[in-house]
Design an enzyme around this catalytic site. Structure first.
Site, PDB file in Angstrom:
ATOM      1  CG  ASP A  46      -2.133   0.978   1.138  1.00 62.90           C
ATOM      2  OD1 ASP A  46      -3.244  -0.008   0.779  1.00 62.90           O
ATOM      3  OD2 ASP A  46      -1.994   2.254   1.070  1.00 62.90           O
ATOM      4  CE1 TYR A  86     -12.468   3.990  -8.895  1.00 65.02           C
ATOM      5  CE2 TYR A  86     -14.816   3.374  -9.713  1.00 65.02           C
ATOM      6  CZ  TYR A  86     -13.563   3.139  -8.941  1.00 65.02           C
ATOM      7  OH  TYR A  86     -13.833   1.937  -8.118  1.00 65.02           O
TER       8      TYR A  86
END
Length: 255
Positions: free
Chosen positions: A43, A162
């Site tokens: 991450d 997106y």
């Protein structure tokens, strides 16, 4: 004579899951670990180390690394971490993504580029880096790319950038599936929608009711159901599936 217990379905596999500090990434890392895989949780946020701790306490073999999926250096860092720990990586879950709901007339070029760098470039770089690694190793592999219902049909709830990034992931999936098929590396996409999460539960009750009314199965999905789908595609049971998109949306899109 008692039956011999079967080995976990992902025993011997090494999985890299990006965007694993929370949400679906964490749920998939957990599911893969429970299925017997050794899991590298990656991450951009240092919180991934905290997220990995409960999984280790459960007895799962997981490690964590902070890295940027938008850069080639970040992918080399993740691959090196997996190889240093376990020698190879043969399952990739491309999950890291930015979300946005900015109206299309208000999307700044900088916002567009920043989102595409993580969502689409990151997926491309990951498929290429890990695909090359799996090909060189010669033992096959699995790549699972996280798309979305937003990339399949227009929606007022997600930003156009997106949606475009998630539609692009579907094209990347088919392209890499074709390129890597001869190497026994399967490449598939999963397209979740309306999965229960803190973000969903933060919506006003009326908005939640509106989303729920559009789901034929009459309920929201659970993160664990996305995790179970990832385990299936990563396992031997999914060995004859490639270039496909697995819809996980309760029937909101049927095809």
């Amino acid at each position: 004579m008692p039956a011999t217990p079967s080995a976990p379905v992902l025993a011997g596999r090494v999985a890299l899951v990006t965007g694993a500090a929370q949400g679906l990434g964490l749920a998939m890392a957990h599911a893969l670990g429970q299925a017997g895989a050794r899991v590298l949780m990656a991450d951009a946020q240092a919180a991934v180390h905290d997220a990995a701790a409960p999984l280790r306490a459960e007895g799962l073999e997981v490690r964590a690394v902070v890295a940027d999926v938008a850069t080639e250096a970040g992918w080399q860092q993740m691959l090196q971490a997996g190889c240093d720990a376990w020698g190879f990586v043969d399952v990739l879950v491309n999950n890291a993504a930015r979300t946005a709901s900015t109206p299309l007339w208000d999307i700044a070029v900088e916002e567009w580029d920043a989102l595409m760098a993580v969502n689409l470039r990151g997926c491309f770089l990951g498929c290429r880096a890990l695909g090359a690694h799996m090909r060189a190793r010669g033992q096959g592999g699995r790549i699972i790319n996280l798309a979305s219902l937003a990339g399949q049909q227009a929606s007022a709830t997600t930003g156009l950038h997106y949606a475009a990034s998630k539609a692009g992931i579907l094209a990347l999936t088919r392209g890499f599936a074709t390129e890597l098929a001869a190497d026994r590396i399967t490449v598939n996409a999963m397209a979740p929608a309306a999965i229960r999460s803190p973000a969903l539960e933060a919506l006003a009750p009326a908005r939640q009711d509106g989303l729920l009314s559009a789901i034929p199965l009459g309920r929201f999905g659970e993160p664990e159901e996305v995790g179970a789908a990832a385990v299936f595609l990563a396992s031997d049971a999914g060995a004859f599936i490639t270039g496909a998109t697995l819809d996980i949306n309760g029937g909101r899109l049927m095809r």
